[in-house]
Design an enzyme around this catalytic site. Sequence first.
Site, short mmCIF file in Angstrom:
data_model
loop_
_atom_site.label_atom_id
_atom_site.label_comp_id
_atom_site.label_asym_id
_atom_site.label_seq_id
_atom_site.Cartn_x
_atom_site.Cartn_y
_atom_site.Cartn_z
N GLY A 190 -12.01 -18.57 30.31
CA GLY A 190 -12.40 -18.33 28.92
C GLY A 190 -12.09 -16.91 28.48
O GLY A 190 -12.20 -16.59 27.31
N GLY A 205 -9.23 -15.42 28.60
CA GLY A 205 -7.90 -15.26 28.01
C GLY A 205 -6.87 -14.65 28.95
O GLY A 205 -5.86 -14.13 28.50
N ALA A 210 -3.46 -0.50 29.89
CA ALA A 210 -4.66 -1.33 29.78
C ALA A 210 -5.58 -1.17 30.98
O ALA A 210 -5.16 -0.74 32.05
CB ALA A 210 -4.27 -2.79 29.63
N GLY A 240 -9.65 -3.14 32.43
CA GLY A 240 -10.55 -4.28 32.26
C GLY A 240 -11.46 -4.15 31.05
O GLY A 240 -11.84 -3.06 30.66
N GLY A 293 -13.91 -7.06 30.33
CA GLY A 293 -14.79 -8.23 30.30
C GLY A 293 -16.28 -7.94 30.37
O GLY A 293 -17.10 -8.80 30.06
N GLU A 294 -16.62 -6.74 30.82
CA GLU A 294 -18.04 -6.46 31.07
C GLU A 294 -18.59 -5.31 30.24
O GLU A 294 -19.81 -5.20 30.07
CB GLU A 294 -18.25 -6.13 32.56
CG GLU A 294 -17.88 -7.27 33.47
CD GLU A 294 -17.65 -6.80 34.89
OE1 GLU A 294 -18.47 -7.08 35.74
OE2 GLU A 294 -16.62 -6.12 35.13
#
Lengths: 291, 761
Positions: free
Chosen positions: B487, B489, B709, B711, B713-714
Amino acid sequence: MSPFELSEPQTLQDAVAMLDASDTGIRPIAGGTAVMLMMKTGIFQPDRLISLRGIESRYSEVSVDDAGDLHIGAMTPLRRLEKSEEAAQAAPVIRRALRRLSNVRVRNVATLGGHLAHGDPHLDLPPVLIALGARALIVGASGERVIEIEDLFRGYLETALAPDELIAEVVVPAQGTRRATYMKHTTRSADDWPALGIAVSLELNGDEVGSARVAIGAATDTPRRLKSVEAALAGKALADETMQAAGDAAAAEAEVHSDARGSAAYKRELIRVFTRRAVRQIMEMGTGGAV
Amino acid sequence: MAGGSTTTVGHSYPRMEGRAKVTGRAEYIYNMRLPSMLHAKVHRSPISHGRILSIDTSEASAMPGVHHVITGEDVKKVLPEPYYGPAFHDQPILALDKVRHFGEPVAVVLATDPHIAETAAQRIVVDYEELPAVFDEVEALTSDVIVHEELKPAGTFADLKHLAGKRDTNIALDYHLQHGDADKAFADAEHVFEHTFRTQQTMHTPFEPMVALADVRNDHATVYSSTQGPSFVRFELARLLGWPESNVRIKTAHLGGGFGAKVYVKVEALAMALSLIAHRPVRVALTMEEQFYTITKHPSTFRIQSAVDKDGKVIGRKCEVWWNGGAYADIGPRVTQKSGFTAAGPYDIDNVAIDSYALYTNRPPAGALRGFGIPQLVWAYESHTDIIARELGIDPIAFRKQNILRNGRPQAVGTIVKDGEFEAVLDGVAERMNWNRPFDKGSGTKLRGRGVGLGFKASISPTTSSAIVSVNADGSCIVYCSTVDMGQGSDTAMAQIASEVLDIPIEKIRVVNPDTDVTPYDMSTLGSRSTFHMGHAVRLAAGDARDKLHAMAEEVGMPEGSNAPLPELFIRKFGMRAGAIVGSANYIPEFSPPNYDTGQSTNATPFWMIGATGAEVEVDTETGQLTILRLVNVCDIGTPINPIVVETQISGAAVMQLGFTLTENMVIENGQLTNPSLADYKIPGFFDMPDTMENGYIDAVQENGPFGAKGAGESGTFGVSPAIANAIDDAVGVRISEMPITAEAVFRALREKQGKPLEEN
Ligand SMILES: Cc1cc2nc3c(=O)[nH]c(=O)nc-3n(C[C@H](O)[C@H](O)[C@H](O)COP(=O)(O)OP(=O)(O)OC[C@H]3O[C@@H](n4cnc5c(N)ncnc54)[C@H](O)[C@@H]3O)c2cc1C
């Protein structure tokens, strides 16, 4: 969940005939939202479910009779009741209460009959209907009877219905000039079952309260009237002190217990605050003219 | 390598799987069925700690339709050492001798009909000798109740090599960090502050519950699993079976959410063992309820102390953190260590001492959950930091900026910070909140306040990702990697990277679902590591393919820089549309392991993730009820590969943390979980969303990242909880130090402050 039989009678009479006063493994199912939850958790393991979905369509309709009484068929989905202009005219508090009852997906399938027959104290419409003075038409093997909604609830998941009786219809008497409001309060997520529901219906004579009907749900063992609050309001001026007194009376009268939604002490404070706010809201409607 | 003009990377491409998902066509393992498979239903322990005296399976076995009833002893007959776990081999596939938490799997029924399996599972009778249990992490440190008599370190991961555990205690890992001289700083301090904060046990709530279908035949095992880490599951199952990894195949599909719940082994070892015994394919599919017994987020207690000089500079910090890991370590020891070393917060503090303990208790196991321990830490250090600012009469943002960590300075772990835009992130929040303008504090019974929280996280290191990129003869391309799209991406991001490097339109790129027979090794999809690690691997593999294509062009005599279409090149080389050009790469960042005694490392992380939240709240002083008027989340995610995906990651992370902050709570009474269902474990719904929410990221470049880039996600989780608690303090002057922040907790604190405490009941 274990397998079970499903019957789909086409008439209310046939449905009643399929029930059995001595066999609790046979149960009616309407929207199924409550029944399925009980089956999933294993509280209830039916042998046979009698689906009411196929019964006469008039039990899914909302109408107003010549006397102005509102008739709601037991199989009316909550969403249809919410959308009903007849219901909104007769008692606008019903629509307002429904908008915050669970979510659209549940309201689309849950029915008024199932909502009342479930006997769960944590539901929104019982106090509303009690405050409106509503009654239910019950059909059983031995005939019909009428019961006040306030007399329907006997305990946790216990009602005055016999296992072979069905709710056929709910009647909300014409409200005349009465105004009503419902305060729902949740303490966990916003669309949780209520921790507290307070419904107040007042007849106003100018700046004075004529008569009052006040009902509580969710915080007490069963939905019920709060008669000391009604007494604290009847004949009193619509002033801050009256609202305060109503709140205090409610907190004193309602018997509450600690549970996952809050401690008893906290719920008493909520009852005090929301009873006061409910009365205030009606007063503001009164002066603003909107219902 | 960052910056420059890119054609695909940096653009908001729609998700590759979006259409299939919203039209109900996406494949999920939960929907999968295998021919002739059996359904497994688990009989779980009703007690928290006890010895198994006997298991009576006779009534269950006798039920028509039941094929097998299997206990831990049966598993032991086919797998002599049936224990698994990434840090310790402490978790039995089915309980052996002892149960250590309520809900622990004790036996399994296999049947062709899942309803029969379920009913039969309820008819298994287990006799226990109940033992005293320990549930609280602080008590566990000194308790006489010992959850594990024997500790078996796994020795799998480079960063956990030193794990030993301490015999006859409940300590799975103790992590200590010494930076400067904390004792001296406290002796020299003008002001000293001490507070303790706690967090509750919560669950990931993936909407696709954990599921594995195993098909073991002869010397091959195939397991279809909704897992975030197919490579690790293969490794662990091969180890249990004593087989080469080539004989174990793990396949995934899109995951209906993971959030850390589906890393490492969850139900795969059980499914494998059952299929091995039954000689039939077996499906183990948990219900939503069973997930509460499987993996959770660590409850924690954090005692934090600060030494501050007369100018408001924090000169020392001492942190003691106790992590409640539940009955099995899972990846808790890494949470303790990796998150542990950031416990002093994103501040430039010369003297820091950190003690961080992973503890066994008799709760369901705790492991990784979006943020990996960081939200628990930020809750404490940002609440604490705010209290200090208020007590010193300094503006909370000014106080933070005075002490903030900056690039070029060492973080407490001893690593010099690079590409960590702490101040810009904080400024980003302050600006969006108009922090320097007057704020309407409300009136009467509705009072308003605002607060911020700033947190950060190191990436897990050192870890490896491998990728293969294959260019087909028609000019289309397939990316093989074991990053699992749950989810977030990632498929879209990997396709964008391959597209960028190879100059192939993204519509012609396919990313294969992980399948360990097909897609090469990846450490796991966790810790927001994929964009960085797998992003590099895909970039390098695509570059390898591109170089080979160039060489091929040269070989067939195409002029350098020729823009002849790819199919043309293949036809020239192979005489027809045939062949494939395959590029591959492994990627592992540099790392230096920490010293065991001091916790110091010169290179502890390839990148830092930074997130801040600002909250504006309104408190109803008569009920304690909170309204979140505004939530602003700003992160440093480097340069986004896909801006819209990054924004939704930030908002999703923040909303998830909002649930942990306000409503979610696994309530344990008398050793029982009282609310293992979504009817009573409340995740936020639409009406719980803030009135307005803004999510953004600052302009930044992660120099060593793929296309700048890192991470994302968190980071959106970090600041949410303390921002809300700080805003409540600002509004009504009360401090909540334990999550979740319920209306009743706020109301009680208000009454306490008025000198009219509310009675208990
Ligand atoms: C997720 C969720 C959230 C919810 N949140 C709320 C909330 O916030 N507020 C709220 O008020 N309610 C809430 N509800 C409860 C919902 O209102 C009730 O489940 C619903 O009203 C029951 O209606 P039903 O038609 O589905 O009943 P069913 O589940 O079909 O039946 C319920 C009971 O009534 C009996 N029964 C059904 N029809 C009749 C009849 N005509 N005569 C006699 N007995 C009958 C059945 O045998 C059963 O015992 C929620 C439910 C769910 C699932």
